[in-house]
Scaffold this active site. Structure first.
Site, PDB file in Angstrom:
ATOM      1  NE  ARG A  38      -3.544  -1.590   2.646  1.00 22.66           N
ATOM      2  CZ  ARG A  38      -3.831  -1.648   3.935  1.00 22.66           C
ATOM      3  NH1 ARG A  38      -3.959  -0.562   4.658  1.00 22.66           N
ATOM      4  NH2 ARG A  38      -3.990  -2.803   4.527  1.00 22.66           N
ATOM      5  NE  ARG A  51      -9.535   7.455  -5.892  1.00 20.22           N
ATOM      6  CZ  ARG A  51      -9.865   6.773  -4.793  1.00 20.22           C
ATOM      7  NH1 ARG A  51      -8.963   6.027  -4.195  1.00 20.22           N
ATOM      8  NH2 ARG A  51     -11.086   6.815  -4.306  1.00 20.22           N
ATOM      9  CG  ASP A  87      -9.236  -3.439  -3.700  1.00 23.35           C
ATOM     10  OD1 ASP A  87      -8.637  -2.909  -2.755  1.00 23.35           O
ATOM     11  OD2 ASP A  87     -10.061  -4.358  -3.549  1.00 23.35           O
TER      12      ASP A  87
END
Ligand code: 1CP
Length: 355
Positions: A38, A51, A87
């Protein structure tokens, strides 16, 4: 094989010969390679900026955005590998399951998979279902230069935990009830997921990923006998499906101290270790012929630089006798971490291990 192609075929020689790839292959390295699970994500202001207003799953389907987010931690921290921004539920969305990633929650499945009839909703994944992945990896490998790109997928157990529960869970009670109570349905579910996962990893490798990591994040909830009987065959199937490419295969889970040997035996070249087992002890458990990845407790990064360095030194000392070591955290970067602490950590590991 052309002059600038490696023995592994798809990647430039400089990538094949990078410290990360060498450590995975248990070859001598100029310094211990570092990347962070991550590493792209909310710890970075530049991530939050690009984002803003874009839902998580939508961001995974925009190749230019995926490329930018994947590159951000490489630029900022100088890590030795990039991990493809996506993801674990992306391939499940791609085959048409009604699921979403809810902010502050995680993956949520509208209609959980609970019965044999539900299995029909899990169709095969084709490369066309995830054409945006192929496109993004094409863009990325051009931008990354010698830095390897790690592709990834969720392992069958961890994917099943979301599909059967319908979302994140602490106990996995529905998933485990199926595993214990209807082993045939469970085996068929995991087998379906193994095929989807293998297809998704193949797309990433064919597009240019230099290594792959299988995230079985929640498998530490299982006893070894249950892992061996009810989960390992599906993970073995995934690793076998991509073995022929010759790219390093990393296998990671949290709380897997009692499963490390089995997770290595499932077919991994590199076994990921969380912070609960020191790396020398993990190497004893895993046995010879595997590199290890890990394993600084991510919460150590909330302490002072001095403490981070002391704890990092302990990880490096425990790793001194390993056949191969990729430095990482024991689990993902937490969103509230100061990103400068990560940059300093990369620098520290590089200087401490320079040979
Ligand atoms: O809007 C957001 O920013 C949502 C937060 C987020 C992000 C940044 C989620 C939701 N997923 C991701 C990206 C992501 N997911 C990456 C990025 C690449 C990188 O590492 O830089 C990766 C590798 C994953 C994989 C993933 N998703 C795992 C395995 C890794 C791990 O941490 O164990 C798991 C378990 C998930 C499920 C998931 N997706 C998102 C969340 C919050 C969760 C966990 C939910 C839970 O607690 O069960």
């Amino acid at each position: 094989m052309s002059a600038n192609e490696s023995p592994a075929g798809r990647q430039p020689t400089a990538t094949y010969d990078s410290p990360f790839m060498k450590a995975c292959r248990r070859e001598p390295v100029p310094h211990t390679p570092v990347w962070f699970m991550r590493q792209a994500g909310r710890s970075l202001p530049e991530y939050r900026k690009v984002r803003a207003g874009v839902p998580m799953l939508e961001s995974c389907m925009r190749p230019e955005l995926v490329t930018e987010i994947t590159l951000q931690p490489v630029r900022r921290h100088g890590v030795d590998a990039a991990i493809y921004f996506s993801d674990i539920v992306v391939p499940l969305k791609a085959i048409g399951l009604d699921l979403d990633i809810k902010p502050g929650v995680g993956p949520v499945v509208e209609e959980p998979i609970r019965t044999r009839a539900d299995l029909a909703r899990l169709r095969d994944l084709t490369p066309e279902d995830v054409s945006y992945v192929t496109e993004a990896i094409g863009l990325l490998t051009r931008e990354l230069g010698p830095t390897p790109l790690i592709g990834f997928a969720g392992a069958p157990f961890t994917l099943a935990s979301y599909l059967v529960e319908g979302g994140p869970s602490r106990t996995y009670e529905n998933a485990k009830a199926m595993m214990y109570g209807d082993p045939e349905l469970w085996a068929d579910l995991l087998d379906r997921l193994a095929d989807i996962t293998a297809a998704f990893l193949k797309v990433q490798i064919e597009a240019g990923a230099s290594a792959v990591q299988l995230f079985d994040s929640w498998v530490g909830a299982l006893a070894p006998a249950d892992y061996r009987r009810s989960v390992m065959p599906a993970s073995v199937k995934v690793f076998e499906a991509v073995a022929g490419y010759g790219v390093p295969r990393i296998h990671f889970g949290v709380g897997t101290g009692e499963l490390l040997k089995l997770m290595g035996d499932a077919g991994a070249d590199v076994v990921g270790v969380d912070w609960r087992v020191p790396l020398d002890e993990a190497a004893r458990r895993v046995g010879p012929g595997k590199a290890l990845q890990g394993n600084l407790d991510p919460t150590v990064l909330f302490a002072s630089t001095e403490v981070v360095e002391t704890r990092t030194r302990e990880v490096l000392d425990a790793a001194a006798g390993l056949e191969g070591h990729v430095f990482n955290l024991g689990h993902g970067v937490m969103p509230s971490i100061d990103p400068d602490a990560l940059t300093r950590l990369v620098e520290y590991v590089h200087t401490q291990t320079a040979r």
